[in-house]
Design an enzyme around this catalytic site. Structure first.
Site, PDB file in Angstrom:
ATOM      1  N   MET A   1      76.785 -75.408  58.439  1.00  0.00           N
ATOM      2  CA  MET A   1      77.402 -76.619  58.964  1.00  0.00           C
ATOM      3  C   MET A   1      78.909 -76.628  58.713  1.00  0.00           C
ATOM      4  SD  MET A   1      75.514 -78.886  60.578  1.00  0.00           S
ATOM      5  CE  MET A   1      76.133 -80.528  60.210  1.00  0.00           C
TER       6      MET A   1
ATOM      7  N   HIS B   1      62.489 -78.473  59.785  1.00  0.00           N
ATOM      8  CA  HIS B   1      63.816 -77.942  59.474  1.00  0.00           C
ATOM      9  C   HIS B   1      63.714 -76.513  58.948  1.00  0.00           C
ATOM     10  CE1 HIS B   1      65.023 -82.166  59.754  1.00  0.00           C
ATOM     11  NE2 HIS B   1      66.259 -81.741  59.846  1.00  0.00           N
TER      12      HIS B   1
ATOM     13  N   THR C   1      75.762 -85.001  54.563  1.00  0.00           N
ATOM     14  CA  THR C   1      74.796 -84.570  53.562  1.00  0.00           C
ATOM     15  C   THR C   1      73.685 -85.608  53.438  1.00  0.00           C
ATOM     16  OG1 THR C   1      76.593 -83.528  52.348  1.00  0.00           O
ATOM     17  CG2 THR C   1      74.545 -83.833  51.172  1.00  0.00           C
TER      18      THR C   1
ATOM     19  N   LYS D   1      66.472 -75.963  53.574  1.00  0.00           N
ATOM     20  CA  LYS D   1      66.727 -77.389  53.350  1.00  0.00           C
ATOM     21  C   LYS D   1      66.041 -77.821  52.064  1.00  0.00           C
ATOM     22  CE  LYS D   1      66.570 -81.886  55.686  1.00  0.00           C
ATOM     23  NZ  LYS D   1      68.005 -82.148  55.405  1.00  0.00           N
TER      24      LYS D   1
END
Length: 272
Positions: free
Chosen positions: A14, A160, A105, A164
């Protein structure tokens, strides 16, 4: 005049996408990065997950200590796309240094959100925290809230990538929060339902069931399934690439420049 930006987590997926977005936007200027290592290096000296044509940003400095970065680098915006504990401390320090923050976040506790909200108000600084910056995901959550009024039997399946750390996702939790605004509590399924394997039916929130899947190959995906008499409604969103989050990040940057408080959820800055 350009908006000066500091980004935390430049080597992450990210973070790299955020650097790519900022360096392409003429209204934004990257002035610093915060990383848990590589202190004293410049952006050109580290390996980014996403290819970025750095051009004039090759010499952007990297700091391990966020306080040092905020004190030495003049900035308007701090973007944090790291992990919950790190993101909380980074954002807290940014607000204390009067720097507006855009935070992607997920996994903050309500206590942490309350603390950041109070800090933003006392420092008269804007902060936007969004569990999901994909515009489609925000719409999916809003549509789910609308549907829950008429379809109270609901299960959420969120999927996901396997790196994660929090489950369920911040998007799923936000979806549950919105749904509960329009849905009456209801225990779903058979009253004598039994789990042969503990956890098979997923988490239970006000009678709704939520399931978290973590697999390599996934990015960010969620479907909300509503059951009714002789019908089924599914509201689904998929992010196939982290670039899908950057339009929301840019929108949050533009919006937070005009804010002096904490805003939780991208839906609060969209027009419906």
């Amino acid at each position: 005049m350009s908006i000066k930006v500091i980004i935390a987590g430049p080597r992450g997926r990210m973070g790299s996408e955020a650097i790519k977005m900022v360096t392409k936007e003429k209204s934004l200027q990257l002035v610093g990065c915060i990383d848990r290592k590589n202190n004293g290096k410049t952006l050109q000296e580290i390996e980014l997950t996403t290819f970025v044509d750095l051009n004039e940003y090759r010499d952007v400095p990297i700091y391990e200590n966020p306080s040092e970065c905020f004190e030495r680098v003049e900035a308007d915006i701090f973007i944090d796309l790291t992990i919950p504990d790190v993101g909380f401390m980074n954002t807290k320090l940014a607000i204390q240094h009067k720097i507006r923050s855009v935070v992607g976040t997920s996994g903050f506790t309500q206590e942490q959100l309350n603390e950041l909200s109070n800090l933003a108000k006392s420092n008269n600084v804007g902060c936007i925290i969004a569990p999901n910056f994909a515009i489609g995901a925000v719409l999916m959550m809003q549509f789910s809230k609308m549907a829950a009024k008429y379809f109270p039997d609901i299960e959420i399946i969120e999927k996901h990538h396997d790196q994660k750390v929090d489950a369920p996702s911040g998007t799923a939790i936000k979806t549950l929060d919105l749904i509960q605004e329009s849905r009456e509590n209801k225990n779903q399924g058979h009253p004598d339902e039994t789990e042969i394997i503990k956890g098979s039916r997923g988490g239970d929130v006000s009678g709704m069931r939520i399931h978290s899947i973590r697999l390599p190959g996934l990015v960010a995906h969620q479907e909300v399934v509503f059951g009714g008499k002789s019908e089924l409604l599914t509201i689904k969103h998929d992010s196939f690439n982290r670039d899908s989050f950057m339009e929301g990040v840019k929108l949050a940057i533009d919006s937070v420049m005009e804010k002096n408080e904490l805003i939780y959820g991208l839906e609060n800055i969209l027009e419906f």
